[in-house]
Design an enzyme around this catalytic site. Structure first.
Site, PDB file in Angstrom:
ATOM      1  N   PHE A 138       0.862  -1.182   0.000  1.00  0.00           N
ATOM      2  CA  PHE A 138       0.000   0.000   0.000  1.00  0.00           C
ATOM      3  C   PHE A 138       0.897   1.230   0.000  1.00  0.00           C
ATOM      4  O   PHE A 138       1.717   1.406   0.888  1.00  0.00           O
ATOM      5  CB  PHE A 138      -0.944   0.033   1.214  1.00  0.00           C
ATOM      6  CG  PHE A 138      -1.901   1.191   1.127  1.00  0.00           C
ATOM      7  CD1 PHE A 138      -3.081   1.081   0.397  1.00  0.00           C
ATOM      8  CD2 PHE A 138      -1.613   2.410   1.720  1.00  0.00           C
ATOM      9  CE1 PHE A 138      -3.954   2.158   0.269  1.00  0.00           C
ATOM     10  CE2 PHE A 138      -2.474   3.495   1.594  1.00  0.00           C
ATOM     11  CZ  PHE A 138      -3.646   3.366   0.879  1.00  0.00           C
ATOM     12  N   ASP A 223       9.438   2.531   1.314  1.00  0.00           N
ATOM     13  CA  ASP A 223       8.280   3.248   1.832  1.00  0.00           C
ATOM     14  C   ASP A 223       8.277   3.042   3.344  1.00  0.00           C
ATOM     15  O   ASP A 223       7.846   2.017   3.852  1.00  0.00           O
ATOM     16  CB  ASP A 223       6.990   2.708   1.196  1.00  0.00           C
ATOM     17  CG  ASP A 223       5.747   3.435   1.706  1.00  0.00           C
ATOM     18  OD1 ASP A 223       5.833   4.068   2.778  1.00  0.00           O
ATOM     19  OD2 ASP A 223       4.701   3.352   1.044  1.00  0.00           O
ATOM     20  N   LYS A 252       3.163  10.222   7.941  1.00  0.00           N
ATOM     21  CA  LYS A 252       2.540   9.748   9.182  1.00  0.00           C
ATOM     22  C   LYS A 252       3.208  10.285  10.453  1.00  0.00           C
ATOM     23  O   LYS A 252       3.000  11.433  10.809  1.00  0.00           O
ATOM     24  CB  LYS A 252       2.491   8.215   9.177  1.00  0.00           C
ATOM     25  CG  LYS A 252       1.471   7.669   8.177  1.00  0.00           C
ATOM     26  CD  LYS A 252       1.214   6.219   8.393  1.00  0.00           C
ATOM     27  CE  LYS A 252       0.238   5.613   7.395  1.00  0.00           C
ATOM     28  NZ  LYS A 252      -1.158   5.957   7.656  1.00  0.00           N
TER      29      LYS A 252
END
Ligand code: PLP
Length: 397
Positions: A138, A223, A252
């Site tokens: 994702f 990532d 995040k």
């Protein structure tokens, strides 16, 4: 406004893109959040791995207040100090030589995709544009990141997706080797797949990916949007194997609650992006950078928070393992640090709702994987409270 009216307005005025709990959160402190009826919850979601220092960390709040009184936004046509200071701090404590700032994870991935393509074309001066990504990954919701996300269910209805991506199974080195061709410019991978179900690859996976990239002149792009900022017990997950990437995407936990993303890169990779080739109005905004710097300095200077994550994670995993032994419907327990998954043989939605009723926020991904990502400052007693609550809920299944 009473809660039902707020929920009615939410339904009336906000686009229906999320499956939300009927809960209006109004306040957060440390590991706790409070709803509009004054109920308190222990937060094992952390805004999906965002509030790593807990909610409203005082140092971040003060940094924001000070910066808000001084300068909130200027164009990237000019320099601003919080952005420079944050870049310096991130570079000092990572593999990277340079940082680029944006506003979210998906934008950090877009920047990585653009950098990789320009690297192939402008630095290597070859017809290289293809990026290898992993099944179950994702990487975000904008079209490039969505296409990098090798899960067709996210593409459905948005076709045509972006050309130039090749998907291989996660944790399968031979498949990566077979997928490399004369058009490949990069490999993009999460060190641990988060949304994909907390999938931890075999030891040595990143090392072998590094070797493939070196042999074939490819960029290794990590990532670290979910795994970064201490989440797995190291500042970055790549540190567990001592493998250095060429590029890493952050977001995040970077902003401690302020929206910010960053792309870190070595000088070799970063030279691919030149003035005018990429940009963002808000990227590196002084306010977001001041918050991120305060949060990052806290993580670096505090010698307890990140080292404790590994121990807290072990305690958590042991507790979940005991539940696995007790309840045959628990298929697997996995994770690293405080990024932990528990796979059930039935959908986890009802368990999430039952936990909510007991004052615990947890998440479920891939339908059957309960996911736990508490603030890194969670106490062992709070983990035990969750374990006890799950035990009680499972016993009634
Ligand atoms: C590993 C990973 N990459 C990228 C993203 C996208 O980040 P954002 O939602 O900030 O665009 C996410 C979000 O869940 C993620 O977990």
């Amino acid at each position: 406004m009473i809660t039902n009216d707020i929920l009615a307005d939410s339904q009336k005025y906000i686009m229906n893109t999320y499956g939300r709990q009927p809960l209006v959160l109004v306040k957060g402190r440390g590991t706790r959040v409070f709803d509009s009826d004054g109920r308190e919850y222990i937060d094992f979601v952390s805004g999906v791995a965002v509030n790593n220092l807990g909610h409203c960390h005082p140092r971040v709040v003060v940094a924001l207040q000070k910066q808000a009184q001084r300068l909130m936004h200027v164009s990237n046509h000019y320099h601003n100090e919080p952005q420079i200071n944050l870049a310096k701090a991130l570079v000092t404590h990572s593999f990277a030589d340079k940082a680029f700032f944006c506003n979210s994870g998906t934008e950090a991935i877009e920047a990585a995709i653009k950098l990789a393509r320009r690297y192939g074309r402008e630095v290597l001066k070859e017809d290289r544009y293809e990026i290898i990504t992993m099944r179950g990954s994702f990487h975000g919701r904008t079209l490039g990141a969505l296409t990098a996300t090798a899960q067709e269910r996210f593409h459905k209805g948005f076709e045509p997706i972006v050309p130039g991506f090749r998907y291989v199974p996660f944790n399968d080195i031979k498949a990566v080797e077979a997928a490399v061709n004369e058009h490949t410019c990069a490999v993009l991978v999460e060190p641990i797949q988060g949304e994909g179900g907390v999938n931890v690859p075999s030891a040595g996976y990143l090392t072998k990916l590094r070797e493939i990239c070196d042999r074939n002149k490819l960029l290794l792009m990590l990532d670290e949007i979910q795994t970064g900022m201490g989440r797995t017990g190291k500042l970055y997950a790549y540190e567990h194997e001592g493998v250095l990437p060429d590029v890493a995407a952050l977001a995040k936990g970077l902003g401690a609650g302020m929206p910010i993303g960053a792309l870190l890169a070595t000088d070799k990779a970063a030279q691919a992006l030149t003035p005018g080739s990429h940009g963002s109005t808000f990227g590196g905004n002084p306010l977001a950078c001041a918050a991120a710097l305060a949060s990052f300095e806290t993580l670096i200077e505090d010698d307890i928070i990140v080292p404790a994550v590994e121990l807290l994670g072990q305690h958590f995993l042991q507790g979940l393992d005991s539940l696995k032994k007790k309840y045959p419907f628990v298929k697997d327990v996995r994770g690293k640090g405080l990024l932990i998954g528990m796979e059930l043989d039935f959908p986890g939605k009802d368990i999430v709702t039952s936990c909510l009723k007991e004052g615990l926020l947890i998440n479920c991904t891939m339908d059957t994987v309960l996911r736990f990502m508490p603030p890194l400052i969670i106490a062992e007693e709070e983990i035990d409270k969750l374990l006890g609550t799950l035990d009680g809920i499972f016993a009634k299944k």
